[in-house]
Structure formats: C-alpha cells, structure tokens
Design an enzyme around this catalytic site. Sequence first.
Site, short mmCIF file in Angstrom:
data_model
loop_
_atom_site.label_atom_id
_atom_site.label_comp_id
_atom_site.label_asym_id
_atom_site.label_seq_id
_atom_site.Cartn_x
_atom_site.Cartn_y
_atom_site.Cartn_z
CB CYS A 96 8.57 49.32 104.00
SG CYS A 96 9.42 50.35 102.79
CB CYS A 99 9.09 47.84 100.70
SG CYS A 99 10.42 48.43 101.74
#
Length: 173
Positions: A96, A99
């Site tokens: 991600c 993230c």
Amino acid sequence: MMSCRIIARRICARRLGDLRRPPASAFRPCSGSMGHIVCPPSYTPSSLGPSLLLSRSLSLTCRRHESFSVQDADDFTERVINSSLPVLVDFHAQWCGPCKILGPRLEKAIAKQQGRVTMAKVDIDDHTDLAIEYGVSAVPTVIAMRGGNVVDQFVGIKDEAQLDFFVGKLIGQ
C-alpha cells in the site's frame, strides 16, 4: 533504535580501526553497558575508553517503545486491548503506497506526545482476522482505542496537523 546501533558500531569501528581485526566468526556482542555493539572478544567496555562508553547515553535517549508491530491476536489483546495508555492501531499493508506515506507521519505525531500514547502496527495480510474483526475494508485505516474500546477512526491519508489533532483528541487535549 537501529540508528543508535549503527552509530555505536561506527564509533566502535573507528576506535578499533587501526588494529588488526580477527575473522568475523570471532566477533561477539560486548557485554555490560555496550549492549548490542559488536566488538572483538579481547575488548571489554572499560578497555574501549570513556568516549565509547558515552555512546551508552545514545541508546537510552534514542526512542521509547512508542510503536510496535502486532505479532498475533494474543499480542494484540495484551498490548492494545489491555493497555493502560491510549493506542492508535495502524492497519496497513506492505503493498500500500498511501500506508508508506502515512506511517512516518503517524510515528511523528506519536513521538510528539512523549509516551502518552502508543501505536500498534497491524499488517492486514498477516492478521486478516483482526482486520475483519475491526471492519477494515481499506488501508490505511487508523483506529483510536482507549481502555480496549474504539473511540475514533479514519481511513486514508491525513496531513501532520490533522494527525496531531486526531492524537490530541485521543489523549484528551
């Protein structure tokens, strides 16, 4: 903590630089105040001199254990649900991109609170059961918990000011 080890190793290497070193298999962690510095077995903390012993203060002041990676459901229960401090739970994934941007921002916001809040990092690929239990359908998802109860949450990236406000709200500022 890792940066402290690197600095300490550099100091140890510089201090011992002119000496002929034994093979790597002969190295061992120094004992006593040296912690995890790797030095030849013939050296002791006292033989390395006061400048290296001062590096001990680096490891004491580097980082508190303000964030941790959750190992399993029992670890989550022990360190998050049963925590006496408020906890931010960062549900993330290695793949991600957002993230990877949010993680350091969260670390910085937590560090500003000087130990009044901790952060648990939960990789959803490793701990799918926890992600399902807390209704995580997208990453990054951050859940604020106090006394084992969810008190607030958000999904996506926030800027530093928004994160500071979010963390401040969690600890009651």
